[in-house]
Design a protein around this motif. Structure first.
Motif, mmCIF file in Angstrom:
data_model
loop_
_atom_site.group_PDB
_atom_site.id
_atom_site.type_symbol
_atom_site.label_atom_id
_atom_site.label_comp_id
_atom_site.label_asym_id
_atom_site.label_seq_id
_atom_site.Cartn_x
_atom_site.Cartn_y
_atom_site.Cartn_z
ATOM 1 N N PRO A 102 0.941 -0.994 0.042
ATOM 2 C CA PRO A 102 -0.331 0.063 -0.171
ATOM 3 C C PRO A 102 0.971 1.230 0.114
ATOM 4 O O PRO A 102 1.725 1.291 0.195
ATOM 5 C CB PRO A 102 -1.142 -0.492 1.821
ATOM 6 C CG PRO A 102 -1.318 -1.659 1.588
ATOM 7 C CD PRO A 102 0.146 -2.270 1.291
ATOM 8 N N SER A 103 0.620 2.148 -0.980
ATOM 9 C CA SER A 103 1.558 3.116 -0.343
ATOM 10 C C SER A 103 0.369 4.731 -1.132
ATOM 11 O O SER A 103 -1.128 4.458 -1.502
ATOM 12 C CB SER A 103 2.415 3.177 -2.135
ATOM 13 O OG SER A 103 1.750 2.812 -3.105
ATOM 14 N N TRP A 104 1.254 5.521 -1.696
ATOM 15 C CA TRP A 104 0.195 7.248 -1.744
ATOM 16 C C TRP A 104 -0.622 6.884 -3.124
ATOM 17 O O TRP A 104 -1.466 6.769 -3.883
ATOM 18 C CB TRP A 104 0.707 7.933 -2.009
ATOM 19 C CG TRP A 104 0.522 8.620 -0.387
ATOM 20 C CD1 TRP A 104 1.484 8.809 0.275
ATOM 21 C CD2 TRP A 104 -0.695 8.723 0.341
ATOM 22 N NE1 TRP A 104 1.089 9.264 1.341
ATOM 23 C CE2 TRP A 104 -0.153 9.575 1.840
ATOM 24 C CE3 TRP A 104 -2.006 8.799 -0.127
ATOM 25 C CZ2 TRP A 104 -0.826 9.866 2.899
ATOM 26 C CZ3 TRP A 104 -2.941 9.853 0.904
ATOM 27 C CH2 TRP A 104 -1.854 10.309 1.880
ATOM 28 N N THR A 105 0.552 6.268 -4.070
ATOM 29 C CA THR A 105 0.069 5.729 -5.411
ATOM 30 C C THR A 105 -1.413 4.642 -5.533
ATOM 31 O O THR A 105 -2.615 4.629 -6.183
ATOM 32 C CB THR A 105 1.119 5.600 -6.712
ATOM 33 O OG1 THR A 105 1.748 4.006 -5.934
ATOM 34 C CG2 THR A 105 2.083 6.155 -7.036
ATOM 35 N N HIS A 106 -0.637 3.485 -5.148
ATOM 36 C CA HIS A 106 -2.043 2.172 -5.037
ATOM 37 C C HIS A 106 -1.823 2.093 -3.379
ATOM 38 O O HIS A 106 -1.480 1.365 -2.752
ATOM 39 C CB HIS A 106 -1.054 1.082 -6.027
ATOM 40 C CG HIS A 106 -0.852 1.172 -6.459
ATOM 41 N ND1 HIS A 106 -1.822 0.791 -7.567
ATOM 42 C CD2 HIS A 106 0.606 1.260 -7.552
ATOM 43 C CE1 HIS A 106 -1.108 0.786 -9.118
ATOM 44 N NE2 HIS A 106 -0.323 1.081 -9.028
ATOM 45 N N TRP A 107 -3.619 2.846 -2.818
ATOM 46 C CA TRP A 107 -3.859 2.431 -1.397
ATOM 47 C C TRP A 107 -3.794 1.746 -0.692
ATOM 48 O O TRP A 107 -3.677 1.162 0.127
ATOM 49 C CB TRP A 107 -5.172 3.352 -1.100
ATOM 50 C CG TRP A 107 -5.032 5.036 -1.447
ATOM 51 C CD1 TRP A 107 -4.150 5.056 -1.931
ATOM 52 C CD2 TRP A 107 -6.716 5.944 -1.332
ATOM 53 N NE1 TRP A 107 -4.548 6.964 -2.034
ATOM 54 C CE2 TRP A 107 -5.801 6.598 -1.862
ATOM 55 C CE3 TRP A 107 -7.842 5.193 -1.093
ATOM 56 C CZ2 TRP A 107 -6.895 7.982 -1.974
ATOM 57 C CZ3 TRP A 107 -8.723 6.358 -1.260
ATOM 58 C CH2 TRP A 107 -8.247 8.199 -1.661
ATOM 59 N N LEU A 108 -4.529 -0.181 -1.456
ATOM 60 C CA LEU A 108 -3.852 -0.780 -1.256
ATOM 61 C C LEU A 108 -2.832 -1.858 -1.603
ATOM 62 O O LEU A 108 -3.571 -3.209 -1.313
ATOM 63 C CB LEU A 108 -5.707 -1.941 -1.281
ATOM 64 C CG LEU A 108 -6.356 -1.025 -0.707
ATOM 65 C CD1 LEU A 108 -7.992 -1.850 -0.609
ATOM 66 C CD2 LEU A 108 -6.475 -0.975 0.854
#
Lengths: 357, 295, 286
Positions: C59-65
């Motif tokens: 999970p990251s800011w680009t891919h929330w999950l």
């Protein structure tokens, strides 16, 4: 240590309150078997039974009359300590021979009293018996639990004899579902009488039964308590049944005792207006005044009590009956004091028959 | 003070008119549910050859204890059940083998009031819809005025129509039941233990109500009860049922005062009353029919 | 005697207030519905877009999950998958209720051989495992969400028939039905006016339970490869595909698993809430 020992010593509890049963046949001044003082039963902030006083003398048969919502069954459950979870009782319930108040007593102490000193018969004979046990075993169990019989063999023999006594001969090995409602109620009665209780409480024991069966069960109850010299507290809505079986009667309405006294006096000369109305409304005989067989028979209407019994918690302040009472005045907004004594009395501002007193 | 009411008709005389209900030798057998695959299903004989006649305008009582077949008989008279054999004639028409679609006259003319005020009203319907149901079924205009009139006739306020059955007490529910029965202007009112579940003070109100309505609307009343003293109060004539048979018929006064059949004697003796009790009757006396009658 | 403890003769406003299970259940179901609708017009990424460079991203800011083993965005897949979930529930429960309720009422109201026939056929179907039926359907008609769900729906019919029949028989024994018959009501109007309204609570409870079962069954079928065929995202298939990474990337199983659990809970709460909401007896107690 055991409850047996308690019974033998028979310490007179609360000996101040002496109840003399009206009928001559009952014993003279003796300590009451059951003494209830200020019994108040409530759900959360709702008072369902308020300040009930009652005592039952040794061998005395007392009726508790009331319609639905009068609190009569709650009173019985309160005495037995069998109130539902969220219902609380306050006041005092003393049983002669028991050295503690039944109100507030723990389940362990109560269970030693229940079924032993204090026995009960409820309305519904269908659910009162274990469907997977033979009836004789259930009667025997009642004696084994309280050690009135030392072993299974003697208990079984005593059970068969008890069943004989309630005219259930030769079916000791039957299961409850094989019996009729009346027969089941007799089994329940045999269980209740198994330990020769000092007090038998019956809550509408014949309401679910046919008239002819009712007569038999009433007869057996009466024989049972007379033979054991047990006291009887008989709760019902049926005035005629109380008149047949009891010596003294208490009339409940709206969670209060509104009148009490010897059966004959209360039924022939009621003082509280509710008792008066109830007697008139139930007397089908007097209403049929028309001569039988004439070509122009006449039918009288039944006298009624106006309105309906309010829901629990919706009874008026002051006199609980004043919203339905034809004699109510402003003074009835105040709670009527008890007129009379423990044996005979009523709580009414405008009692019936006051003019001719 | 109690008002005096004249009976519509003295009924111990031989009937001059055709009976409004005539039941001839009706039997009804039910198969018991099978308890075993191998054994045949047992048969219960609920009615064994019942005959009776009810005259127009009469108040006819049927008395008996649980399981005596009185409810079965009543359902057969109302064509809600079919007899195994025998004939039922209502208002001159043999209804015994009539298909439902030809029973319209009966559905209009004969209405029922039941015992259990809890189960006799649909809990999901408002009172006004409950009362209007028979009208709707029979294609009458179910006006609000008619419903209010009926509510008024049974002593309920008009706003009762907007509420649900559970908001009423047992006695009030029984009034609603009566209002529903009266909706299609029936000629015959059949009441099955209408006061057995009610409190004493309410019972008197409902008995008076039924009595008044029967008089005012000129109804024929068939009143079924286990309680002979109630039947005696309400009815002119009574049939006593026991084990699927009618054991005795007569005017209520006669049957009550001088029962002839042993069962009736037992039944009459067993009724506890306050006068009897104050005269010293014990439960044992309730078990003893007078004067050496067989028990 | 305590039957009259209710408020007797006291007019009650008749205001239906919201009970908590209805509120929470309704909120969850509504949320799923909104997510499903939004997914038609917008998702963070194309749910089927494969990105070999960004496989198994956390999970990251680009891919929330995060992303799965093909680099597809998990949030987008969950959003699109909610459509499958709702579709699955509606079809399965719809099939079961539309066929099961009338059959149950019919069986309750008739006492002839026809009712006996319905019940025996019902027993036969009840004895047949739902998943097996779905796999058979898949083999015959080809694996698709619709075939799976029709099969699950058919397999759910017996439970509806049984529950509705026993409830209906209770209603048929009441005196108000007797009174309606005595007034000349025919069987069909009695079924509509009296029996159906009085078994509505049973229907809603049964429907919510069946809905939950259907969602789980779809997940199981997709897991087995008989449900929603790829590349259409489905919560069940996401679970299936996550199994090889159960230890290295448990979130792949946790997110769809959580979604299924919340959806099932939502429908159960909604069912409970609806049952209480439609009970006139509870109207003044709430």
């Amino acid at each position: 240590m055991s409850s047996q020992a308690d019974r033998q010593t028979s310490v007179p509890v609360d000996a101040v309150d002496v109840v003399s049963p009206a009928d001559a046949e009952a014993s003279e001044a003796a300590p009451a078997v059951l003494t209830v003082r200020g019994l108040t039963i409530s759900v959360r902030d709702l008072e369902l039974v308020s300040d009930v006083d009652l005592s039952v003398g040794p061998g005395e048969r007392v009726g508790l009359i009331g319609e639905s919502g009068s609190g009569k069954s709650l009173t019985a459950l309160g005495i037995l300590g069998l109130l539902p979870e969220d219902v609380t009782a306050a006041g005092s319930v003393r049983l002669s021979g028991i050295d503690h108040d039944l109100i507030g007593a723990g389940e362990r102490r109560l269970s030693r009293v229940r079924g032993n000193h204090l026995a009960m018969v409820f309305q519904e004979p269908m659910t009162a018996l274990n469907p997977t046990m033979r009836i004789a075993d259930q009667v025997a169990e009642a004696m084994l639990v309280h050690r009135t019989q030392s072993n299974r063999r003697t208990a079984r023999a005593a059970a068969v004899e008890l069943l004989d006594r309630v005219q259930l001969t030769g079916i000791a090995r039957a299961y409850p579902h094989q019996l009729s409602g009346g027969q089941r109620q007799r089994v329940v009665l045999a269980i209740a009488l198994a330990n020769d209780p000092a007090l038998l409480i019956c809550d509408e024991p014949t309401t679910a039964l046919d008239v002819t069966v009712q007569a038999m069960v009433l007869d057996l109850i009466l024989r049972g308590v007379t033979a054991r010299d047990s006291a009887l507290l008989f709760i019902t809505h049926d005035l005629a049944v109380v008149a047949t079986i009891c010596q003294r009667v208490l009339v409940m309405y709206g969670g209060r005792v509104v009148e009490s006294g010897p059966v004959r006096e209360v039924f022939t000369n009621p003082r509280h207006r509710y008792t008066e109305g109830l007697l008139a409304a139930s007397d089908l005989e007097a209403a049929d005044s028309g001569p039988v067989g004439t070509s122009e028979p006449v039918r009288r209407r039944l006298p009624t009590i106006q309105g309906t019994v309010p829901a629990a918690g919706h009874f008026p302040d002051g006199c609980v009956f004043r919203t339905r009472c034809p004699h109510a005045t402003e003074v009835c907004a105040e709670r009527p004091p008890w007129t009379g004594d423990q044996t005979r009395g009523f709580a009414c501002h405008h009692p019936a028959g006051a003019d001719d007193v | 003070m109690p008002e005096l009411y004249r009976l519509p008709r003295p009924t111990d005389r031989p009937p001059a008119v055709d009976p409004v209900i005539k039941v001839t030798d009706v039997t009804r057998d039910y198969p018991r549910p099978r308890t075993s695959l191998l054994k045949r299903a047992e048969v219960v004989h609920a009615l064994r050859g019942v005959s009776l006649e009810v005259q127009p305008g009469e108040r006819f009582g049927i008395v008996g204890e649980s399981g005596c077949g009185k409810s079965t008989l009543l359902r057969i008279i109302a064509a809600l059940d079919r007899p195994t054999s025998g004939r039922v004639v209502v208002d001159g028409t043999d209804i015994t083998r009539l298909p439902e679609r030809r029973l319209r006259f009966l559905r209009e003319n004969l209405q029922l009031v039941f015992q259990d005020p809890m189960s006799s009203l649909d809990p999901r319907m408002r009172v006004r819809d409950i009362i209007a149901e028979p009208l709707v079924v029979q294609g009458h205009p179910a006006s609000g005025a008619r419903v209010r009139e009926l509510l008024d006739a049974v002593g309920l306020s008009a706003d009762a129509g907007d509420r649900y059955p559970h908001q009423f007490s047992g006695g009030q529910r029984q009034r609603i039941s009566i209002a529903r029965a009266l909706a299609p202007n029936p000629k015959i009112l059949v009441a099955d233990e209408p006061v057995s579940a009610l409190d004493v003070s309410v019972r008197a109100q409902v008995l008076n109500l039924i009595s008044d309505l029967v008089d005012e609307l000129d109804l024929t009343l068939v009143f079924v009860s286990h309680d002979l003293s109630v039947v005696k109060h309400v009815c002119d004539r009574v049939a006593v049922m026991h084990a699927g048979e009618i054991v005795e018929t007569g005017t209520t006064g006669e049957v009550y005062a001088a029962p002839r059949h042993p069962y009736t004697r037992r039944l009459v003796a067993a009724i506890p009353t306050i006068p009897k009790a104050l005269a010293g009757a014990t439960p044992e006396d309730l078990l003893t029919p007078p004067k050496g009658a067989p028990r | 005697m305590s039957a009259d403890l209710g408020p007797v003769g006291h007019a009650v406003g008749g205001r239906r207030r919201w009970n908590p299970s209805l509120l929470v259940g309704g909120f969850i179901v509504a949320l799923i519905a909104v997510v499903a609708l939004v997914s038609f017009v917008w998702t963070p990424y194309d749910a089927t877009l494969v990105d070999p460079a960004g496989r198994l991203a956390s999970p990251s800011w680009t891919h929330w999950l995060g992303t799965d083993k093909f680099g597809r965005d998990i949030l987008s897949q969950l959003m699109v998958g909610s459509r499958t979930t709702l579709f699955v529930g509606l079809v399965a429960v719809g099939v079961a209720a539309v066929i099961g309720v009338p059959l149950g009422i019919f069986a309750a109201m008739t006492r002839r051989w026809s009712s006996e026939l319905v019940m025996r056929a019902n027993d036969l179907l009840l004895a047949f495992p739902a998943l097996l039926l779905a796999i058979m359907f898949g083999a015959v008609f080809g694996a698709s969400t619709t075939t799976a769900m029709v099969a699950i729906g058919i397999a759910t019919i017996p439970s509806f028939v049984r529950v509705i029949r026993s409830g209906g028989m209770q209603v048929m024994r009441t005196e108000y039905v007797l009174a309606a018959r005595a007034a000349g009501r025919r069987p069909f109007p009695i079924a509509i006016r009296h029996v159906l309204p009085n078994v509505v609570s049973l229907i809603t409870v049964q429907a919510s339970v069946s809905f939950a079962i259907a969602v789980l069954a779809e997940a199981a079928l997709s897991f087995l490869g008989y449900g929603t065929p790829p590349p259409t995202p489905s919560w069940g298939r996401m679970l299936q595909e996550s199994q090889e990474f159960l230890f290295s990337a448990p979130r792949l199983a946790v997110f769809p698993g959580l979604a299924i659990a919340v959806a099932v809970l939502g429908f159960n709460l909604l069912g409970d809430g609806l049952r209480d909401h439609f009970d006139p007896k509870l109207e003044d107690r709430r």
